[in-house]
Design a protein around this motif. Structure first.
Motif, PDB file in Angstrom:
ATOM      1  N   THR A 134       0.859  -1.186   0.000  1.00 27.61           N
ATOM      2  CA  THR A 134       0.000   0.000   0.000  1.00 27.61           C
ATOM      3  C   THR A 134       0.890   1.229   0.000  1.00 27.61           C
ATOM      4  O   THR A 134       1.720   1.403   0.890  1.00 27.61           O
ATOM      5  N   LEU A 135       0.741   2.050  -1.023  1.00 28.63           N
ATOM      6  CA  LEU A 135       1.490   3.304  -1.141  1.00 28.63           C
ATOM      7  C   LEU A 135       0.602   4.429  -0.623  1.00 28.63           C
ATOM      8  O   LEU A 135      -0.474   4.675  -1.164  1.00 28.63           O
ATOM      9  N   ILE A 136       1.064   5.080   0.427  1.00 27.02           N
ATOM     10  CA  ILE A 136       0.300   6.172   1.030  1.00 27.02           C
ATOM     11  C   ILE A 136       0.927   7.490   0.596  1.00 27.02           C
ATOM     12  O   ILE A 136       2.054   7.819   0.972  1.00 27.02           O
ATOM     13  N   PHE A 137       0.208   8.227  -0.219  1.00 29.50           N
ATOM     14  CA  PHE A 137       0.698   9.490  -0.771  1.00 29.50           C
ATOM     15  C   PHE A 137       0.424  10.598   0.247  1.00 29.50           C
ATOM     16  O   PHE A 137      -0.722  10.959   0.495  1.00 29.50           O
ATOM     17  N   ASP A 138       1.494  11.113   0.813  1.00 28.65           N
ATOM     18  CA  ASP A 138       1.383  12.075   1.905  1.00 28.65           C
ATOM     19  C   ASP A 138       1.635  13.494   1.407  1.00 28.65           C
ATOM     20  O   ASP A 138       2.653  13.775   0.767  1.00 28.65           O
ATOM     21  N   ILE A 139       0.685  14.369   1.693  1.00 27.39           N
ATOM     22  CA  ILE A 139       0.807  15.775   1.325  1.00 27.39           C
ATOM     23  C   ILE A 139       0.029  16.599   2.344  1.00 27.39           C
ATOM     24  O   ILE A 139      -1.036  16.164   2.816  1.00 27.39           O
ATOM     25  N   PRO A 140       0.545  17.765   2.768  1.00 28.26           N
ATOM     26  CA  PRO A 140      -0.239  18.611   3.672  1.00 28.26           C
ATOM     27  C   PRO A 140      -1.619  18.885   3.095  1.00 28.26           C
ATOM     28  O   PRO A 140      -1.763  19.105   1.881  1.00 28.26           O
ATOM     29  N   ALA A 141      -2.616  18.862   3.932  1.00 23.79           N
ATOM     30  CA  ALA A 141      -3.990  19.007   3.458  1.00 23.79           C
ATOM     31  C   ALA A 141      -4.200  20.289   2.659  1.00 23.79           C
ATOM     32  O   ALA A 141      -4.900  20.283   1.645  1.00 23.79           O
ATOM     33  N   VAL A 142      -3.575  21.372   3.093  1.00 24.31           N
ATOM     34  CA  VAL A 142      -3.776  22.640   2.388  1.00 24.31           C
ATOM     35  C   VAL A 142      -3.269  22.565   0.954  1.00 24.31           C
ATOM     36  O   VAL A 142      -3.874  23.124   0.029  1.00 24.31           O
ATOM     37  N   ASP A 143      -2.162  21.841   0.742  1.00 29.64           N
ATOM     38  CA  ASP A 143      -1.619  21.707  -0.612  1.00 29.64           C
ATOM     39  C   ASP A 143      -2.456  20.763  -1.462  1.00 29.64           C
ATOM     40  O   ASP A 143      -2.699  21.014  -2.649  1.00 29.64           O
ATOM     41  N   HIS A 169      -9.569  17.214   6.664  1.00 29.14           N
ATOM     42  CA  HIS A 169      -8.593  16.625   5.743  1.00 29.14           C
ATOM     43  C   HIS A 169      -7.258  16.385   6.440  1.00 29.14           C
ATOM     44  O   HIS A 169      -6.576  15.383   6.170  1.00 29.14           O
ATOM     45  N   GLU A 170      -6.865  17.273   7.339  1.00 29.25           N
ATOM     46  CA  GLU A 170      -5.603  17.096   8.050  1.00 29.25           C
ATOM     47  C   GLU A 170      -5.690  15.906   9.017  1.00 29.25           C
ATOM     48  O   GLU A 170      -4.715  15.165   9.201  1.00 29.25           O
ATOM     49  N   LYS A 171      -6.850  15.709   9.623  1.00 28.90           N
ATOM     50  CA  LYS A 171      -7.048  14.535  10.476  1.00 28.90           C
ATOM     51  C   LYS A 171      -6.892  13.252   9.664  1.00 28.90           C
ATOM     52  O   LYS A 171      -6.330  12.257  10.141  1.00 28.90           O
ATOM     53  N   ARG A 172      -7.383  13.262   8.445  1.00 22.69           N
ATOM     54  CA  ARG A 172      -7.252  12.084   7.593  1.00 22.69           C
ATOM     55  C   ARG A 172      -5.789  11.838   7.234  1.00 22.69           C
ATOM     56  O   ARG A 172      -5.342  10.687   7.194  1.00 22.69           O
ATOM     57  N   ARG A 173      -5.067  12.911   6.979  1.00 20.64           N
ATOM     58  CA  ARG A 173      -3.644  12.755   6.701  1.00 20.64           C
ATOM     59  C   ARG A 173      -2.941  12.061   7.866  1.00 20.64           C
ATOM     60  O   ARG A 173      -2.168  11.125   7.670  1.00 20.64           O
ATOM     61  N   GLU A 174      -3.206  12.519   9.068  1.00 19.36           N
ATOM     62  CA  GLU A 174      -2.575  11.924  10.242  1.00 19.36           C
ATOM     63  C   GLU A 174      -3.004  10.468  10.423  1.00 19.36           C
ATOM     64  O   GLU A 174      -2.197   9.621  10.838  1.00 19.36           O
TER      65      GLU A 174
END
Length: 222
Positions: A134-143, A169-174
């Motif tokens: 599983t590749l998790i593409f990480d990017i700050p939510a604002v971007d 969206h930031e919660k989902r990133r975390e």
């Protein structure tokens, strides 16, 4: 017996660039002689695509997040049975845009559903069919949201998930990063804020070790 295939899922927040990287990886693998099946969730099979329309249009919102989670699970099970498992049994590489981790994040973390409920749904839905990688593409939510809005400006209609608040969206990133931390054998984090070419290089470097199972690639890889 057919050669076992390879199952790779792509996860991440809105605007992370998953679709572009799936397309590039599919082209690369096909150029090496591999059969590649590109699919997505929710959707990927006729039954699941019908449910996708209901979910992304927001028509199911009135029934609550628990019902939405069950609809996602029903779509996933149909997708696994009708598309993913047969492709793997035939020896294909399956590239899937979102899979069960999306339900853990979207309906679990930010939908406030109990972990046990979500995990039980996923266990039934996938019936033992899990990604090899599983590749998790990480990017700050604002971007990521800025990219998603640009797509909307170019004519693409944002779905209801793209319209939600930045904090959500930031919660989902975390939550995605937590999954990667807790399941390091399956998950790899991709820095999606980089230039597209560098992201492509990183993706291939993470996929390459798994290609050794395909004997007919040995001559190409040397």
């Amino acid at each position: 017996m057919p050669q076992k295939g390879l199952f790779i899922s792509f996860e991440g927040g809105e605007g992370a660039g998953k679709s572009t990287q799936i397309r590039i990886l599919a082209e690369t693998l096909r150029s090496r002689g591999l059969e590649v099946v590109v699919t997505r969730e929710p959707g990927g099979s006729p039954g699941a695509e019908a449910i996708r329309h209901v979910l992304l249009s927001g028509a199911a919102e009135a029934f609550g997040v628990r019902m939405e989670a069950m609809l996602f699970a029903a779509a996933r099970n149909d997708h696994v049975e009708e598309v993913i498992r047969p492709a793997l049994e035939s020896g294909a590489v399956v590239l899937c845009d979102r899979f069960l981790d999306s339900s853990r994040v979207y309906q679990g973390t930010t939908g406030n559903l109990e972990t046990d409920f979500i995990e039980t749904l996923q266990r039934i839905a996938v019936d033992g069919t899990m990604p090899d990688l599983t590749l998790i593409f990480d990017i700050p939510a604002v971007d990521g949201l800025a990219r998603a809005r640009k797509r909307a400006d170019d004519g693409a209609t944002p779905d209801r998930f793209e319209k939600e608040e930045l904090e959500t969206h930031e919660k989902r990133r975390e939550a995605y990063l937590d999954i990667a931390l807790n399941e390091p054998r399956r998950c790899r984090i991709v820095d999606a804020k980089q230039q597209q070419e560098r992201v492509t290089e990183d993706v291939l470097s993470m996929v390459e070790p798994l290609l050794e199972r395909f004997d007919h690639l040995s001559d190409v890889a040397q």
